[in-house]
Write a protein that holds these residues in place. Structure first.
Motif, PDB file in Angstrom:
ATOM      1  N   THR A 153       0.822  -1.212   0.000  1.00 32.43           N
ATOM      2  CA  THR A 153       0.000   0.000   0.000  1.00 32.43           C
ATOM      3  C   THR A 153       0.856   1.261   0.000  1.00 32.43           C
ATOM      4  O   THR A 153       0.388   2.322   0.393  1.00 32.43           O
ATOM      5  CB  THR A 153      -0.936   0.020   1.227  1.00 32.43           C
ATOM      6  OG1 THR A 153      -0.127  -0.118   2.402  1.00 32.43           O
ATOM      7  CG2 THR A 153      -1.952  -1.090   1.169  1.00 32.43           C
ATOM      8  N   ASP A 154       2.116   1.111  -0.425  1.00 26.52           N
ATOM      9  CA  ASP A 154       2.994   2.277  -0.596  1.00 26.52           C
ATOM     10  C   ASP A 154       3.342   2.994   0.695  1.00 26.52           C
ATOM     11  O   ASP A 154       3.844   4.108   0.678  1.00 26.52           O
ATOM     12  CB  ASP A 154       2.361   3.309  -1.553  1.00 26.52           C
ATOM     13  CG  ASP A 154       2.767   3.030  -2.988  1.00 26.52           C
ATOM     14  OD1 ASP A 154       3.704   2.240  -3.167  1.00 26.52           O
ATOM     15  OD2 ASP A 154       2.149   3.590  -3.895  1.00 26.52           O
ATOM     16  N   GLN A 155       3.057   2.359   1.856  1.00 23.07           N
ATOM     17  CA  GLN A 155       3.357   3.064   3.106  1.00 23.07           C
ATOM     18  C   GLN A 155       4.862   3.245   3.284  1.00 23.07           C
ATOM     19  O   GLN A 155       5.311   4.254   3.827  1.00 23.07           O
ATOM     20  CB  GLN A 155       2.790   2.303   4.302  1.00 23.07           C
ATOM     21  CG  GLN A 155       1.284   2.319   4.337  1.00 23.07           C
ATOM     22  CD  GLN A 155       0.744   1.622   5.560  1.00 23.07           C
ATOM     23  OE1 GLN A 155       1.129   1.908   6.682  1.00 23.07           O
ATOM     24  NE2 GLN A 155      -0.152   0.682   5.352  1.00 23.07           N
TER      25      GLN A 155
ATOM     26  N   ALA B 178       5.829   6.040   1.182  1.00 25.88           N
ATOM     27  CA  ALA B 178       5.360   7.281   1.798  1.00 25.88           C
ATOM     28  C   ALA B 178       6.340   7.728   2.878  1.00 25.88           C
ATOM     29  O   ALA B 178       6.646   8.905   3.006  1.00 25.88           O
ATOM     30  CB  ALA B 178       3.968   7.089   2.386  1.00 25.88           C
TER      31      ALA B 178
ATOM     32  N   PHE C 138       0.347  10.726  -2.526  1.00 18.71           N
ATOM     33  CA  PHE C 138       0.388   9.463  -3.261  1.00 18.71           C
ATOM     34  C   PHE C 138      -0.918   9.193  -3.983  1.00 18.71           C
ATOM     35  O   PHE C 138      -1.996   9.559  -3.513  1.00 18.71           O
ATOM     36  CB  PHE C 138       0.680   8.308  -2.304  1.00 18.71           C
ATOM     37  CG  PHE C 138       2.141   8.092  -2.095  1.00 18.71           C
ATOM     38  CD1 PHE C 138       2.824   7.130  -2.803  1.00 18.71           C
ATOM     39  CD2 PHE C 138       2.835   8.881  -1.189  1.00 18.71           C
ATOM     40  CE1 PHE C 138       4.180   6.953  -2.625  1.00 18.71           C
ATOM     41  CE2 PHE C 138       4.178   8.703  -1.001  1.00 18.71           C
ATOM     42  CZ  PHE C 138       4.860   7.729  -1.716  1.00 18.71           C
TER      43      PHE C 138
ATOM     44  N   ALA D  56      -1.729   6.062   0.690  1.00 24.02           N
ATOM     45  CA  ALA D  56      -0.609   5.532   1.460  1.00 24.02           C
ATOM     46  C   ALA D  56      -0.570   6.056   2.887  1.00 24.02           C
ATOM     47  O   ALA D  56       0.465   6.460   3.400  1.00 24.02           O
ATOM     48  CB  ALA D  56       0.722   5.829   0.751  1.00 24.02           C
TER      49      ALA D  56
END
Ligand SMILES: Nc1ncnc2c1ncn2[C@@H]1O[C@H](COP(=O)(O)OP(=O)(O)OP(=O)(O)O)[C@@H](O)[C@H]1O
Ligand SMILES: [Mg+2]
Lengths: 171, 257, 281
Positions: free
Chosen positions: B124-126, B129, C100, C104
Motif C-alpha cells: 500500500t505504498d506506506q 510514503a 500518493f 498511502a
C-alpha cells in the motif's frame, strides 16, 4: 499519547515478567538453589576411589543434607583423591572420629558423601580432615566378587566374561 | 504468462533466499544506529511481538510440561525411577523443548504478523510514503521489529520453560503423587545454571529470535506488492523459520555441549 | 513544440524549481521516458497530463529520487537528484510534499497521528503546537472531526484528503500531487481546488499536479504539459492547450481511441493473437 503510554507500560511488564521467569529458573531449579548456605566451613577427606562423585554432590548425615562437595583434586604425592566439602555452620557438632564414605543413592543413583558420626567429644573444625574414610563401592567389583565366591566351577568361567565389559561400561 | 512460468527449482530458490536474507542482515544492522531515534517504535513492537505472544506461549508451555511429566512418569516407573521425573522434565525443557517450541510458536504467531504487516505496508505504498517523508523505513519499520524479536525470544523462552516445569510439577506431584521435595531436590541436583538454563534460554533464545525475526522482516520487506505476494511471503516465513530453527538447534547443541 | 522552446528560453533558469534534461528511463524493456525535457516554474501550479500508464507517477518519483533514470538530469533547486547521497536526498525531501496516488496512509496510526507524523519525525515541537498545526490542516481539508478515526474507517475520498493534509503539514516549498481529485465529490473537489490555489498564492508554493480532469485542471493550473510516448507532446496555458489544433491534444482532450496517443498497451496483432489471422493452420 495515552495509547503510547500503555504500550510502554505493557512492554515494561512483559520484560519484567520475562526476567523474573529467567531468574526463577536460574536460581530455583538449578544447583544454585542449594547455595543457600549463608556460612559454611570446610572439611577434607581422602579417598582411594571416589567412583562417580561430582562437584556439588550432596553431603548427608543420617540421610539429611548438611552440605555439598566443594572440590575434588587428585593428590600427586599420595595418589589418592582429596575431596573438600563445605558443611553448613549450623551443623558444627560432628565428632572428629566420624567417618566419611562415598555412597550411592539407590542401586544406580547418583553418588554422595555420607558421614557416619563417631563418639569423640571433640568436634571437627574448619580445615580438619576425616581420618576414617570409605571409598566408593564399585558395582562391577561387587558383582565380580559375588560371582567368584559363588559356587560352581562353570560360573567362574562366566565371571571373567561378565566382569570384563562392566568396567568399560561403568567408566 | 503464468502458463509458461518456468518450473521452480526449489533448491536454487532456497539458496537464493538464504543469500538474499544474508545480504539483508548487514542492511538491517547498518540501520541500527539510525533506529535508536525510533526507540519508542521498538518498545511498541516489543509489545506486539513479545507481550501479545505471552498467552499462547504460556498455554503451550503448561501443556508441554504436563504431557512430558505424564509420559516420563510411566516410562520411569518401569525402572522405579519416578523420582527423576522433575529432573528429566527440566533438562528436556531447558535444553531443547523450551527454545525450540517457543521459537516455532514465535514464528507462527509473531513472525507471520511481522511479514504480513511489512508486506502490506509495501503493497500500500506506506514504505514509499515514509521514504517521501524523509523517514528511513529500514530504520523505522524493519530494525525495530528485528530488535524486538531478538529481545523477546529469550524472555518468552523463559516464561515457556517456567510454565512447562510448573505443568510437570502439577502432573507429577499433584496428580501422580511424586514427593514434592524429591521432585525439586532431584531437579536442583542435576540442572546446571550455565550449561542448561543460560545455554538454553539465553543463547538458543537469542539465536532463534534473531533468525526468525530476520526471516520475517526480510520476507515482508522484499515481498512483491500484491496480496498474493504477501500471502506467499507469510507462508514462506513459517516454512523457512521452522527449518532454520531446527537446523540451527542441531548446530548450536553440538557447539554448546 | 515551438511554444515549448520559447517558454524555456523565456524562463529564467533560476525561476525553474525543477528542471528535467534528457531524462531517459527504461523499465522492463519498455521505454518510459525518451530524452524528456521539462521545466516546472517556481511558485506556479503546473499540471502534467497524459494517458494512463504513460509514466506520470514515474515522473514524480524521479523528481523525489524514489526512482532513478538510466540517463539525464533531474535538477531540483539546482541539485541533481539521481546523484544525491541518501542524507542529502532526505534533507531535500523534507521540503517536498507528496500526495500518493493511493493515499498511502500509515495504517498503524489514526488520522491525527498520520498528519502529525512528519512533524513528530523531524521537529521537536511541543505537543500543543503540533496539535494546532495538525488541526489547522485537517480543518483545511474538512476532516477535523475525523481526527480520531483509523485509516481503515475512512472512505477513499476522505483518505485522499487526509493524505493531502499530511502532504502540506510541513508547508513545503514544492508539492507534488498525484491525482488529487480522484474519488472526491464536487464539494470536496472544489475545496481541494481552492486549497491548492490558496497554498500557491499565499505561500508561493510550487505545485505539480498530475490529473485527468481537464475542467478541474483548467481552473487551477498555470501551465499544462501533455506527456505521451515518453516525450512532452504539447504544452501551454490551460485555456489554449485544448484548442492548439495538434493531433495529440485533439485526440487526448476529445477522448478518441484512435490517434497518435495509443490507447492500447503495446501488444502483438490482435487478430493473430486470437488465431484468426492468415491461414488458419
Ligand atoms: N516498478 C516498475 N517496474 C516496471 N515497470 C513499471 C514500474 N512502475 C511502473 N511501470 C510501468 O511504467 C509505466 C508508467 O507507469 P505510471 O504509474 O507512471 O503511469 P501513470 O502515467 O501514472 O498512469 P496512471 O494515470 O494510470 O496513474 C507503466 O506502463 C507501468 O507498466
Ligand atoms: Mg499514476
Amino acid at each position: 499519547m495515552t495509547q503510547r503510554r500503555s504500550y510502554a507500560v505493557g512492554t515494561g511488564l512483559f520484560i519484567v515478567l520475562g526476567f523474573l521467569a529467567l531468574a526463577y529458573l536460574a536460581t530455583q531449579t538449578t544447583s544454585l538453589a542449594n547455595f543457600d548456605e549463608g556460612s559454611t566451613y570446610d572439611l577434607k577427606a581422602r579417598f582411594t576411589n571416589i567412583g562417580q562423585l561430582k562437584d556439588r554432590a550432596p553431603v548427608k548425615m543420617a540421610g539429611v543434607r548438611i552440605g555439598s562437595v566443594k572440590s575434588i583434586q587428585f593428590e600427586n604425592d599420595k595418589l589418592d583423591a582429596l575431596v573438600t566439602i563445605s558443611v553448613d555452620k549450623r551443623f558444627d557438632q560432628i565428632p572428629d572420629d566420624s567417618s566419611a564414605a562415598v555412597l550411592t543413592s539407590g542401586l544406580l543413583g547418583d553418588q554422595y558423601i555420607g558421614i557416619q558420626p563417631g563418639g569423640s567429644p571433640q568436634n571437627l573444625k574448619n580445615g580438619d580432615t576425616f581420618i576414617l574414610t570409605q571409598s566408593a563401592m564399585q558395582l562391577e567389583d561387587l558383582i565380580g566378587k559375588f560371582l567368584v565366591n559363588g559356587n560352581g566351577d562353570k560360573k567362574s568361567g562366566d565371571a571373567d566374561s561378565a566382569s570384563k565389559p562392566a568396567p568399560d561400561a561403568g567408566q | 504468462m503464468s502458463a509458461q512460468a518456468p518450473r521452480r527449482n526449489f533448491l536454487a530458490d532456497g539458496l537464493a533466499q538464504i543469500g538474499d536474507a544474508g545480504l539483508f542482515l548487514p542492511a538491517l544492522l547498518a540501520a541500527l544506529p539510525r533506529s535508536f531515534r525510533y526507540f519508542r517504535e521498538t518498545v511498541r513492537q516489543l509489545w506486539f511481538v513479545g507481550a501479545m505472544s505471552l498467552t499462547i506461549i504460556m498455554t503451550c508451555g503448561l501443556f508441554v510440561g504436563m504431557v512430558l511429566a505424564l509420559q516420563l512418569y510411566h516410562v520411569l516407573s518401569i525402572f522405579g525411577g519416578t523420582s527423576s521425573t522433575g529432573t528429566v522434565v527440566a533438562l528436556a525443557v531447558f535444553r531443547e523443548l523450551g527454545p525450540v517450541v517457543t521459537a516455532l510458536l514465535f514464528a507462527g504467531r509473531a513472525g507471520t504478523s511481522i511479514t504480513a504487516e511489512i508486506g502490506l505496508m509495501r503493497a500500500t505504498d506506506q514504505l514509499s510514503a515514509m521514504e517521501m517523508m524523509a523517514v528511513d523505513p529500514m530504520a523505522y519499520v524493519a530494525t525495530p521489529r528485528f530488535l524486538a524479536g531478538i529481545i523477546a525470544m529469550p524472555l518468552l523462552c523463559s516464561v515457556f520453560s517456567l510454565l512447562a516445569i510448573l505443568g510437570g510439577h502439577l502432573v507429577g506431584v499433584t496428580w501422580l503423587g511424586i514427593d514434592n521435595g524429591t521432585f525439586w531436590s532431584n531437579m536442583t541436583a542435576n540442572v546446571d545454571v550455565w550449561k542448561d538454563v543460560i545455554d538454553g534460554m539465553l543463547w538458543k533464545g537469542l539465536a532463534f529470535g534473531g533468525v526468525v525475526s530476520l526471516i520475517a522482516v526480510h520476507q515482508g520487506y522484499t515481498t512483491p506488492p500484491t496480496s498474493e505476494g504477501v500471502a506467499y511471503a507469510t507462508t514462506r516465513t513459517v516454512v523457512a523459520s521452522s527449518i532454520a530453527i531446527l537446523a540451527i538447534d542441531f548446530v548450536l547443541t553440538a557447539f554448546l555441549m | 513544440m515551438t511554444d515549448h522552446s520559447d517558454l524555456r528560453q523565456a524562463a529564467d533558469e533560476a525561476a525553474a524549481a525543477v528542471q528535467i534534461r534528457g531524462l531517459t528511463t527504461v523499465l522492463n524493456g519498455k521505454t518510459i521516458f525518451d530524452a524528456l525535457d521539462l521545466d516546472i516554474p517556481r511558485g506556479k501550479v503546473t499540471a502534467i497530463m497524459g494517458p494512463s500508464g504513460t509514466g506520470k507517477t514515474t515522473l514524480l518519483k524521479h523528481i523525489t529520487g524514489q526512482m532513478r533514470g538510466d540517463a539525464g538530469q533531474v535538477l531540483v533547486d539546482g541539485q541533481n537528484v539521481p546523484k544525491l547521497s541518501r542524507e542529502k536526498l532526505f534533507r531535500l525531501r523534507e521540503g517536498i510534499g507528496f500526495l500518493f496516488q493511493n493515499s498511502a496512509l500509515l495504517t498503524d496510526f489514526d488520522v491525527f497521528e498520520n498528519v502529525a507524523f512528519p512533524l513528530r519525525q523531524h521537529t521537536r515541537l511541543p505537543e500543543v503546537l503540533i496539535r494546532d498545526i495538525v488541526l489547522t490542516k485537517l480543518q483545511a481539508v474538512g476532516l477535523r472531526g475525523a481526527a480520531k478515526l483509523m485509516p481503515s474507517e475512512l472512505s477513499g475520498g476522505m483518505a485522499r484528503r487526509v493524505a493531502l493534509a499530511r502532504a502540506i503539514v510541513f508547508d513545503p516549498k514544492l508539492i507534488l500531487y498525484d491525482e488529487p481529485f480522484v474519488g472526491l465529490d464536487p464539494i470536496a473537489l472544489n475545496q481541494v481546488l481552492k486549497l491548492i490555489r490558496t497554498l500557491n498564492e499565499t505561500l508561493g508554493i510550487t505545485s505539480v499536479l498530475v490529473a485527468h480532469e481537464l475542467s478541474a485542471v483548467q481552473q487551477v493550473a498555470d501551465h499544462i504539459y501533455l506527456i505521451a510516448n515518453g516525450k512532452v507532446v504539447a504544452d501551454g496555458k490551460p485555456a489554449d492547450i485544448a484548442q492548439d489544433g495538434s493531433p495529440w491534444t485533439g485526440q487526448f482532450f476529445g477522448g478518441q481511441a484512435d490517434g497518435p496517443v495509443p490507447f492500447h498497451y503495446p501488444a502483438g496483432d490482435y487478430a493473430t493473437e486470437l488465431g484468426l489471422a492468415g491461414d488458419a493452420s
